[in-house]
Scaffold this motif. Structure first.
Motif, PDB file in Angstrom:
ATOM      1  N   ARG A   1      -6.527  13.623  11.153  1.00 19.02           N
ATOM      2  CA  ARG A   1      -6.009  13.089   9.907  1.00 19.02           C
ATOM      3  C   ARG A   1      -6.155  14.040   8.742  1.00 19.02           C
ATOM      4  O   ARG A   1      -7.009  14.929   8.745  1.00 19.02           O
ATOM      5  CB  ARG A   1      -6.692  11.779   9.558  1.00 19.02           C
ATOM      6  CG  ARG A   1      -8.173  11.798   9.813  1.00 19.02           C
ATOM      7  CD  ARG A   1      -8.822  10.602   9.249  1.00 19.02           C
ATOM      8  NE  ARG A   1      -9.869  11.114   8.383  1.00 19.02           N
ATOM      9  CZ  ARG A   1     -10.562  10.401   7.541  1.00 19.02           C
ATOM     10  NH1 ARG A   1     -10.341   9.133   7.409  1.00 19.02           N
ATOM     11  NH2 ARG A   1     -11.492  10.952   6.816  1.00 19.02           N
TER      12      ARG A   1
ATOM     13  N   ASP B   1      -8.511   3.426   3.983  1.00 18.83           N
ATOM     14  CA  ASP B   1      -9.926   3.186   3.720  1.00 18.83           C
ATOM     15  C   ASP B   1     -10.131   1.669   3.662  1.00 18.83           C
ATOM     16  O   ASP B   1      -9.155   0.924   3.751  1.00 18.83           O
ATOM     17  CB  ASP B   1     -10.337   3.872   2.405  1.00 18.83           C
ATOM     18  CG  ASP B   1      -9.555   3.359   1.210  1.00 18.83           C
ATOM     19  OD1 ASP B   1      -9.507   2.118   1.009  1.00 18.83           O
ATOM     20  OD2 ASP B   1      -8.979   4.166   0.475  1.00 18.83           O
ATOM     21  N   PRO B   2     -11.378   1.206   3.525  1.00 18.76           N
ATOM     22  CA  PRO B   2     -11.594  -0.245   3.611  1.00 18.76           C
ATOM     23  C   PRO B   2     -10.738  -1.060   2.622  1.00 18.76           C
ATOM     24  O   PRO B   2     -10.213  -2.117   2.994  1.00 18.76           O
ATOM     25  CB  PRO B   2     -13.089  -0.393   3.300  1.00 18.76           C
ATOM     26  CG  PRO B   2     -13.697   0.896   3.738  1.00 18.76           C
ATOM     27  CD  PRO B   2     -12.660   1.952   3.460  1.00 18.76           C
ATOM     28  N   ALA B   3     -10.587  -0.583   1.402  1.00 14.55           N
ATOM     29  CA  ALA B   3      -9.821  -1.355   0.414  1.00 14.55           C
ATOM     30  C   ALA B   3      -8.332  -1.392   0.774  1.00 14.55           C
ATOM     31  O   ALA B   3      -7.648  -2.387   0.546  1.00 14.55           O
ATOM     32  CB  ALA B   3     -10.028  -0.786  -0.998  1.00 14.55           C
ATOM     33  N   VAL B   4      -7.836  -0.302   1.332  1.00 16.90           N
ATOM     34  CA  VAL B   4      -6.436  -0.263   1.781  1.00 16.90           C
ATOM     35  C   VAL B   4      -6.246  -1.210   2.964  1.00 16.90           C
ATOM     36  O   VAL B   4      -5.262  -1.948   3.045  1.00 16.90           O
ATOM     37  CB  VAL B   4      -6.030   1.184   2.135  1.00 16.90           C
ATOM     38  CG1 VAL B   4      -4.698   1.215   2.877  1.00 16.90           C
ATOM     39  CG2 VAL B   4      -5.950   2.035   0.868  1.00 16.90           C
TER      40      VAL B   4
ATOM     41  N   PRO C   1       2.673   2.503  -4.642  1.00 15.12           N
ATOM     42  CA  PRO C   1       2.519   3.906  -5.069  1.00 15.12           C
ATOM     43  C   PRO C   1       3.866   4.634  -5.191  1.00 15.12           C
ATOM     44  O   PRO C   1       4.064   5.441  -6.103  1.00 15.12           O
ATOM     45  CB  PRO C   1       1.661   4.525  -3.956  1.00 15.12           C
ATOM     46  CG  PRO C   1       0.874   3.379  -3.414  1.00 15.12           C
ATOM     47  CD  PRO C   1       1.793   2.188  -3.504  1.00 15.12           C
TER      48      PRO C   1
ATOM     49  N   PRO D   1      -7.665  14.621   5.449  1.00 18.04           N
ATOM     50  CA  PRO D   1      -8.856  13.978   4.897  1.00 18.04           C
ATOM     51  C   PRO D   1      -8.618  13.354   3.513  1.00 18.04           C
ATOM     52  O   PRO D   1      -9.372  12.478   3.098  1.00 18.04           O
ATOM     53  CB  PRO D   1      -9.885  15.105   4.819  1.00 18.04           C
ATOM     54  CG  PRO D   1      -9.118  16.368   4.931  1.00 18.04           C
ATOM     55  CD  PRO D   1      -7.841  16.060   5.635  1.00 18.04           C
ATOM     56  N   ALA D   2      -7.599  13.762   2.794  1.00 14.31           N
ATOM     57  CA  ALA D   2      -7.355  13.180   1.472  1.00 14.31           C
ATOM     58  C   ALA D   2      -6.529  11.900   1.583  1.00 14.31           C
ATOM     59  O   ALA D   2      -6.921  10.850   1.088  1.00 14.31           O
ATOM     60  CB  ALA D   2      -6.655  14.190   0.571  1.00 14.31           C
ATOM     61  N   SER D   3      -5.404  11.976   2.283  1.00 19.22           N
ATOM     62  CA  SER D   3      -4.525  10.798   2.342  1.00 19.22           C
ATOM     63  C   SER D   3      -4.893   9.871   3.486  1.00 19.22           C
ATOM     64  O   SER D   3      -4.517   8.713   3.492  1.00 19.22           O
ATOM     65  CB  SER D   3      -3.073  11.242   2.532  1.00 19.22           C
ATOM     66  OG  SER D   3      -2.879  11.723   3.851  1.00 19.22           O
ATOM     67  N   ARG D   4      -5.632  10.377   4.440  1.00 19.94           N
ATOM     68  CA  ARG D   4      -6.023   9.666   5.668  1.00 19.94           C
ATOM     69  C   ARG D   4      -4.832   9.358   6.577  1.00 19.94           C
ATOM     70  O   ARG D   4      -4.955   8.599   7.537  1.00 19.94           O
ATOM     71  CB  ARG D   4      -6.809   8.386   5.370  1.00 19.94           C
ATOM     72  CG  ARG D   4      -8.102   8.661   4.644  1.00 19.94           C
ATOM     73  CD  ARG D   4      -8.198   7.859   3.378  1.00 19.94           C
ATOM     74  NE  ARG D   4      -9.211   8.381   2.480  1.00 19.94           N
ATOM     75  CZ  ARG D   4      -9.315   8.044   1.204  1.00 19.94           C
ATOM     76  NH1 ARG D   4      -8.468   7.190   0.677  1.00 19.94           N
ATOM     77  NH2 ARG D   4     -10.227   8.565   0.456  1.00 19.94           N
TER      78      ARG D   4
ATOM     79  N   MET E   1       0.814  -1.224   0.000  1.00 13.98           N
ATOM     80  CA  MET E   1       0.000   0.000   0.000  1.00 13.98           C
ATOM     81  C   MET E   1       0.847   1.274   0.000  1.00 13.98           C
ATOM     82  O   MET E   1       0.356   2.339  -0.362  1.00 13.98           O
ATOM     83  CB  MET E   1      -0.973  -0.002   1.186  1.00 13.98           C
ATOM     84  CG  MET E   1      -2.038  -1.072   1.113  1.00 13.98           C
ATOM     85  SD  MET E   1      -3.172  -0.892  -0.299  1.00 13.98           S
ATOM     86  CE  MET E   1      -2.445  -1.984  -1.494  1.00 13.98           C
TER      87      MET E   1
END
Lengths: 265, 158
Positions: A177, A100-103, A36, A179-182, A32
């Motif tokens: 956090r 996020d959930p997928a990460v 990238p 909000p974009a990268s979390r 993850m």
């Protein structure tokens, strides 16, 4: 992405041998962060050693008040583990707040800790809970493990196999956090165990995660929000970037620490 | 070039790939399954979400070679012939899309969400779970409605 040779070893020993053999290679856990980084051509590993087949590095064990999480355990597994939630609820909550959930379906605890991103969540848990990082060669105390920005005590051919967290009496993690990268702009993990209190700060330090010993001393004397009144995190040594300057981060560290103390359970 | 084999939408597939090939490239370029979209290519937007062994993952951030032997499901694998999957139908009924670019990822995320959290989903849960899916048209309102309705419809079907 630059070209690389791909390997998928079946054992930790084979993975370690490959990692020693290819000094410019990289171990791939959930990918993850690494993928990238490679896509942006910020990393150019000669070899990728994919740990996806190392099934004996997956799983969670709670024994004698210690939660041991194997390195390739995904964030979703930690977040939804009833055992972790019972022994160290703050750790399960931290895992459930990564990305996020997928990460969380791909990212792993070992990958996060080995990468030591200065804004990652797990390093704060390791430091505050006094975790031990187990590798294929030795056991390293969290206090000795995180050595700087993206730097750890891991040597060549050394692979994290598991991380063990002694369950505290009370703990909580509060993250402010992006909000974009979390990722954490500031994250503070507070843990109390017996007479000891540890406060670890991520997202803010210019050499990565650190312990706020001034806050720790105050909370050891009195584990209450009021104990932090008048305590101030110095701006020196904190990051300034487009998301937050050092002054704002210093302020947030105080606020997040108080929230963590208030919510600790 | 190394060879990779996996199951996609129930069918065994394989192909020769460069080691750098991402799952989404394998799906779109090798298999020509272009329903899975690439939006941001930085694992933020979720347009590329597919299911790998039942889990929603961002296919722009996984190597095809890592998924040797995996069971992959894409948006093309949801409908039953001409009959839309209940979640797809719910997006149509609730006008849960405008340009449609994010829709495949939204629907794949939604279907996995139902598999984890069941058929009765409140708005807060749906919005939290959509953290990793961005839509630049709808303001999410109708997407959230569609997912709640789709979740209920999936339960009715079962």
């Amino acid at each position: 992405m630059y070209a690389f040779n791909y390997h998928k070893p079946a054992t930790v020993a084979d993975a370690a041998a490959l990692a020693s053999q290819h000094a410019d290679g990289k171990l791939l856990a959930g990918g993850m962060t690494l993928l990238p980084t490679m896509k942006q051509r910020l990393a150019q590993p000669s070899d990728i050693i994919d740990m996806g087949k190392l099934n004996d590095l997956k799983g969670i064990e709670v024994k004698d008040g210690v939660v041991t999480i194997k390195a390739m355990t995904r964030h979703v597994t930690v977040a939804t583990s009833a055992e972790v939630r019972k022994a160290i609820p703050a750790l399960a909550e931290l895992a459930g707040g990564i990305g996020d959930p997928a990460v969380r379906n791909r990212g792993t605890i070992g990958g996060s800790v080995a990468n030591n991103d200065p804004a990652a969540d797990y390093p704060a848990a390791c430091l505050a809970l006094g975790a031990t990082i187990h590798t294929n060669k030795r056991a390293i105390a969290a206090d000795d493990f995180f050595t700087g920005l993206f730097e750890t005590a891991l040597g060549e051919g050394e692979i994290i196999t598991s991380i063990s967290f002694p369950a505290p009496d009370k703990a909580n993690y509060q993250k402010f956090r992006n909000p974009a990268s979390r990722y954490a702009i500031v994250g503070v993990f507070v843990a109390k165990k017996g007479g000891d209190v540890r406060v670890a700060v991520t997202g803010a330090g210019d050499s990565g995660v650190f312990r706020q010993k001034d806050f720790e001393a105050a909370l050891k004397a009195n584990f209450a929000v009021a104990a932090l009144d008048g305590k101030h995190q110095p701006e020196k040594g904190l990051n300034s970037d487009i998301h937050a300057d050092a002054e704002y981060r210093a302020h947030l560290i105080g606020v997040m620490a108080k929230r963590a103390v208030a919510a600790a359970k | 070039m190394p060879k990779v084999s996996m199951t996609v939408n129930g069918k065994p597939v394989s192909g020769d790939v460069d080691s750098r090939t991402l799952l989404v490239q394998f799906l779109r370029e090798t298999l020509r399954l272009t329903g899975t979209h690439v939006g941001c290519d930085t694992s933020q937007c979720g347009c590329c979400v597919v299911h790998v062994d039942g889990d929603a993952v961002k296919s722009c951030t996984a190597l095809a070679l890592s998924l040797e032997g995996a069971d992959v499901r894409t948006i093309e694998g949801l409908a039953n012939g001409d009959k839309l999957h209940p979640m797809q139908e719910a997006f149509r009924e609730n006008h849960g899309l405008q340009c449609g670019f994010c829709t495949p990822g939204m629907i794949m995320t939604a279907v996995e969400l139902v598999s984890r959290k069941g058929h009765t989903l409140d708005e807060k849960t749906i919005r939290e779970e959509l953290e990793g899916n961005l839509c630049r048209c709808t303001g999410y309102h109708n997407i959230v409605k569609a997912i709640a309705a789709g979740a209920t419809a999936m339960g009715a079907k079962a």
